[in-house]
Design an enzyme around this catalytic site. Structure first.
Site, PDB file in Angstrom:
ATOM      1  N   LYS A 135       0.844  -1.206   0.000  1.00 13.61           N
ATOM      2  CA  LYS A 135       0.000   0.000   0.000  1.00 13.61           C
ATOM      3  C   LYS A 135       0.878   1.254   0.000  1.00 13.61           C
ATOM      4  CE  LYS A 135      -0.362  -0.416   5.003  1.00 13.61           C
ATOM      5  NZ  LYS A 135      -1.136  -1.006   6.109  1.00 13.61           N
ATOM      6  N   TYR A 190      15.486  30.518   6.908  1.00 13.22           N
ATOM      7  CA  TYR A 190      14.330  31.245   7.453  1.00 13.22           C
ATOM      8  C   TYR A 190      14.405  31.365   8.968  1.00 13.22           C
ATOM      9  CZ  TYR A 190      11.999  30.672   2.927  1.00 13.22           C
ATOM     10  OH  TYR A 190      11.678  30.714   1.600  1.00 13.22           O
TER      11      TYR A 190
HETATM   12  C1  LIG Z   1      -0.363  -1.955   6.715  1.00  9.25           C
HETATM   13  C2  LIG Z   1      -0.936  -3.232   7.137  1.00  9.25           C
HETATM   14  C3  LIG Z   1      -0.107  -4.347   7.350  1.00  9.25           C
HETATM   15  C4  LIG Z   1       1.411  -4.281   7.284  1.00  9.25           C
HETATM   16  O1  LIG Z   1       1.907  -3.705   8.472  1.00  9.25           O
HETATM   17  P1  LIG Z   1       3.501  -3.628   8.770  1.00  9.25           P
HETATM   18  O2  LIG Z   1       3.547  -3.240  10.205  1.00  9.25           O
HETATM   19  O3  LIG Z   1       4.049  -2.567   7.891  1.00  9.25           O
HETATM   20  O4  LIG Z   1       4.055  -4.955   8.512  1.00  9.25           O
HETATM   21  C5  LIG Z   1      -0.729  -5.539   7.633  1.00  9.25           C
HETATM   22  N1  LIG Z   1      -2.074  -5.641   7.733  1.00  9.25           N
HETATM   23  C6  LIG Z   1      -2.903  -4.578   7.559  1.00  9.25           C
HETATM   24  C7  LIG Z   1      -4.354  -4.747   7.687  1.00  9.25           C
HETATM   25  C8  LIG Z   1      -2.352  -3.343   7.275  1.00  9.25           C
HETATM   26  O5  LIG Z   1      -3.165  -2.288   7.113  1.00  9.25           O
END
Ligand SMILES: *Cc1c(COP(=O)(O)O)cnc(C)c1O
Length: 399
Positions: free
Chosen positions: A59, A291
């Site tokens: 994702k 800045y």
């Molecule tokens: C993002 C996510 C993961 C992966 O999590 P990590 O801690 O990055 O391994 C797994 N399951 C779900 C439902 C997620 O949203």
């Protein structure tokens, strides 16, 4: 449309200039090492039993690494499924030619979205009877079975059926003829905390709740339904969390979510953030930099101006707190990080020139700067650092 001609008499049509002519390494970029992903997946998989599957969570454009590249190498390393957050992310992967099962981890709740998911062979996460009915109707409409995963809440209070209700509703769901339940899952809220192996920890309680629920609906005997619970931290705790599949993000990219990491695990960060030195200047003692003038030179100081800033995804609250690597030496960033640029104190270095490349994140020689270091300084978590990088930074594949 008439193009404004800045240079009188120059034939712009004869010399068309395209964005693709710009070197991706012209300014600042992210190098993605696909083989590191492949090796990490292979190594993580070696901790699983043979039959346990590995879902690569890609994702947010593969945690900023480029979901297409990550998917390709994760599959090479042995991942069998992919996880995305949104419909669009899933469709993008399908159109780039990925054929493995893809689970949408976010919620799709309209018929329209669920039809699009179905037509793109994406499995939705189902958290209610209502959504399940929509899927069943879509399946019926096409004369097929709609593949999906059911999610139950065991302590995250985000998506998922309420665990008590689920037991009754599962009876109904089982009778739906036009869906195919590919998986049942839940998500851990605190597996990265130190006490996760303590029997009274919320992580263990979540696991027990999940197990109890599965027992009550008696799905253990049904080998077609994949049971999954663990994220990276959960999978690294122990085998009790593995079930039929693990959903791994962070550790596949090379970072452990746990402080106490197994000694025989050696993850390799897949990402390197690099930037060019765009300008060099020398300032006297007592001169304000950037800045607000929050940094004032305490001596004659040589500054390198780097072409990267918070518009690229470097958190502004890291101003004055980070270092960069050049030829195995560290140099401190000074003054406020600006939208597109930042300054580094390179006093004493004759080697750094305009056009030199310095490393902001990653390894060079024996020096390493990790998103985990940035997260600590920025009061956030490495996940947020990784997915903050903007599209303005080209992703360049290296091996
Ligand atoms: C993002 C996510 C993961 C992966 O999590 P990590 O801690 O990055 O391994 C797994 N399951 C779900 C439902 C997620 O949203």
């Amino acid at each position: 449309m008439q193009r404004r001609k800045a240079i009188q008499g120059f034939n712009f049509d004869k010399y068309p200039f395209f964005e693709r002519d710009i070197d991706p390494k012209q300014r600042a970029w992210i190098e993605v090492n696909g083989e590191a992903i492949e090796k990490n997946v292979r190594q993580l998989r070696s901790k699983l039993s043979k039959s346990c599957q590995f879902m690569a969570v890609v994702k947010a454009d593969g945690y900023g690494h480029d979901a297409k590249v990550v998917s390709e190498y994760a599959i090479k390393g042995g991942a069998s499924e992919l996880g995305v957050a949104t419909l669009k992310e899933g469709i993008k992967l399908r159109s780039s030619g990925v054929n493995n099962p893809i689970l949408v981890l976010g919620n799709l709740y309209t018929k329209k979205d669920l039809i699009i998911a179905f037509k793109n062979d994406l499995m939705p996460t189902i958290s209610s009877l209502r959504e399940c009915l929509i899927c069943n109707n879509i399946g019926k409409q096409f004369g097929l079975k709609y593949s999906l995963h059911l999610k139950v809440d065991t302590g995250m209070s985000r998506l998922g059926f309420e665990s008590d209700k689920f037991i009754q509703e599962f009876e109904k769901i089982k009778s739906f003829e036009n869906i195919s339940i590919e998986g049942i899952y839940s998500h851990l809220s605190s597996a990265d905390e130190d006490n996760s192996l303590d029997p009274k920890s919320s992580t263990q309680l979540q696991r027990l709740k999940f197990k109890e629920l599965l027992k009550q609906i008696n799905v253990d005997s049904d080998h077609n339904i994949k049971i999954h619970l663990a994220n990276s931290a959960g999978m690294l705790l122990n085998k009790d969390f593995h079930f039929h599949m693990v959903r791994v993000g962070l550790s596949m990219y090379g970072y452990s979510p746990l402080e106490k990491i197994e000694k025989n695990l050696c993850l390799k960060p897949a990402l390197c953030l690099k930037v060019k030195v765009a300008f060099i200047r020398v300032i006297d003692q007592g001169v304000r930099v950037s800045y607000g003038g929050k940094f004032v030179s305490s001596r004659k100081t040589k500054l390198a101006v780097l072409s990267i800033g918070y518009a690229d995804g470097v958190p502004r609250n890291l101003s004055g707190k980070i270092k960069v690597i050049f030829k195995n030496k560290l140099y401190p960033q000074v003054g406020s990080i600006t939208m597109d640029q930042m300054m580094v104190d390179i006093t004493g270095s004759d080697e750094i020139k305009v056009g030199s490349t310095v490393v902001l994140l990653g390894s060079e020689g024996d020096k390493t700067i990790s998103p985990i270091d940035w997260a600590r300084e920025s009061n956030t978590i490495p996940w947020e650092i990784l997915c903050s990088f903007k599209n303005r930074l080209p992703r360049v594949q290296v091996d």
